[in-house]
Design a protein around this motif. Structure first.
Motif, PDB file in Angstrom:
ATOM      1  N   VAL A  12       1.467  13.318  -8.016  1.00 18.56           N
ATOM      2  CA  VAL A  12       0.998  14.329  -7.058  1.00 18.56           C
ATOM      3  C   VAL A  12       0.290  13.674  -5.875  1.00 18.56           C
ATOM      4  O   VAL A  12       0.404  14.132  -4.737  1.00 18.56           O
ATOM      5  CB  VAL A  12       0.111  15.392  -7.750  1.00 18.56           C
ATOM      6  N   LEU A  13      -0.412  12.581  -6.115  1.00 12.35           N
ATOM      7  CA  LEU A  13      -1.065  11.887  -5.004  1.00 12.35           C
ATOM      8  C   LEU A  13      -0.055  11.113  -4.165  1.00 12.35           C
ATOM      9  O   LEU A  13      -0.185  11.043  -2.939  1.00 12.35           O
ATOM     10  CB  LEU A  13      -2.156  10.952  -5.525  1.00 12.35           C
ATOM     11  N   ARG A  14       0.960  10.536  -4.807  1.00 13.50           N
ATOM     12  CA  ARG A  14       2.018   9.870  -4.039  1.00 13.50           C
ATOM     13  C   ARG A  14       2.755  10.883  -3.183  1.00 13.50           C
ATOM     14  O   ARG A  14       3.136  10.608  -2.046  1.00 13.50           O
ATOM     15  CB  ARG A  14       3.005   9.176  -4.976  1.00 13.50           C
ATOM     16  N   GLN A  15       2.921  12.082  -3.698  1.00 13.14           N
ATOM     17  CA  GLN A  15       3.608  13.137  -2.957  1.00 13.14           C
ATOM     18  C   GLN A  15       2.774  13.575  -1.754  1.00 13.14           C
ATOM     19  O   GLN A  15       3.293  13.739  -0.657  1.00 13.14           O
ATOM     20  CB  GLN A  15       3.863  14.323  -3.873  1.00 13.14           C
ATOM     21  N   ALA A  16       1.474  13.748  -1.938  1.00 12.93           N
ATOM     22  CA  ALA A  16       0.607  14.204  -0.857  1.00 12.93           C
ATOM     23  C   ALA A  16       0.419  13.137   0.213  1.00 12.93           C
ATOM     24  O   ALA A  16       0.343  13.448   1.402  1.00 12.93           O
ATOM     25  CB  ALA A  16      -0.744  14.624  -1.417  1.00 12.93           C
ATOM     26  N   ALA A  17       0.380  11.871  -0.198  1.00 12.51           N
ATOM     27  CA  ALA A  17       0.113  10.795   0.751  1.00 12.51           C
ATOM     28  C   ALA A  17       1.368  10.254   1.421  1.00 12.51           C
ATOM     29  O   ALA A  17       1.289   9.660   2.489  1.00 12.51           O
ATOM     30  CB  ALA A  17      -0.598   9.652   0.028  1.00 12.51           C
ATOM     31  N   GLY A  18       2.526  10.471   0.832  1.00  8.73           N
ATOM     32  CA  GLY A  18       3.746   9.883   1.360  1.00  8.73           C
ATOM     33  C   GLY A  18       4.589  10.851   2.152  1.00  8.73           C
ATOM     34  O   GLY A  18       4.159  11.950   2.521  1.00  8.73           O
ATOM     35  N   SER A  19       5.815  10.444   2.410  1.00  7.05           N
ATOM     36  CA  SER A  19       6.730  11.265   3.202  1.00  7.05           C
ATOM     37  C   SER A  19       7.557  12.217   2.341  1.00  7.05           C
ATOM     38  O   SER A  19       8.262  13.063   2.878  1.00  7.05           O
ATOM     39  CB  SER A  19       7.665  10.356   4.000  1.00  7.05           C
ATOM     40  N   ALA A  27       8.404   9.952  -4.582  1.00  2.00           N
ATOM     41  CA  ALA A  27       7.085  10.341  -5.082  1.00  2.00           C
ATOM     42  C   ALA A  27       7.088  10.593  -6.585  1.00  2.00           C
ATOM     43  O   ALA A  27       6.082  10.391  -7.246  1.00  2.00           O
ATOM     44  CB  ALA A  27       6.583  11.585  -4.356  1.00  2.00           C
ATOM     45  N   VAL A  28       8.195  11.037  -7.115  1.00  3.88           N
ATOM     46  CA  VAL A  28       8.230  11.382  -8.535  1.00  3.88           C
ATOM     47  C   VAL A  28       8.896  10.313  -9.397  1.00  3.88           C
ATOM     48  O   VAL A  28       8.994  10.469 -10.602  1.00  3.88           O
ATOM     49  CB  VAL A  28       8.931  12.730  -8.762  1.00  3.88           C
ATOM     50  N   SER A  29       9.361   9.244  -8.790  1.00 10.44           N
ATOM     51  CA  SER A  29       9.978   8.177  -9.581  1.00 10.44           C
ATOM     52  C   SER A  29       8.965   7.085  -9.866  1.00 10.44           C
ATOM     53  O   SER A  29       8.051   6.846  -9.089  1.00 10.44           O
ATOM     54  CB  SER A  29      11.196   7.603  -8.861  1.00 10.44           C
ATOM     55  N   SER A  30       9.128   6.441 -10.991  1.00 11.80           N
ATOM     56  CA  SER A  30       8.262   5.344 -11.393  1.00 11.80           C
ATOM     57  C   SER A  30       9.149   4.190 -11.849  1.00 11.80           C
ATOM     58  O   SER A  30      10.345   4.374 -12.067  1.00 11.80           O
ATOM     59  CB  SER A  30       7.352   5.787 -12.537  1.00 11.80           C
TER      60      SER A  30
END
Length: 63
Positions: A12-19, A27-30
């Motif tokens: 969720v933080l990668r989604q909010a901070a990224g494109s 954002a949802v892949s690891s």
């Protein structure tokens, strides 16, 4: 106690901070999920069958 992970690794933080605002891509892949393969990729063969639920004749592929 186990090692603590950085909160910046949370999707969720990668989604909010990224494109990737919709959360449908990076954002949802690891690293763990990018290493996954479909179980059907390693199948020996594919066989046609009939669904056993009602036996109307719906075709399905069995791997």
């Amino acid at each position: 106690m186990g090692s603590r992970r950085s909160p910046l690794g949370w999707p969720v933080l990668r989604q909010a901070a990224g494109s990737d605002r919709l959360g449908r891509g990076s954002a949802v892949s690891s690293p763990r999920t990018t290493d996954y393969t479909a179980r059907t990729e390693t199948a020996d063969r594919v066989v046609g069958s009939v669904c056993p639920y009602c036996a109307v004749g719906c075709a399905q592929k069995v791997y």
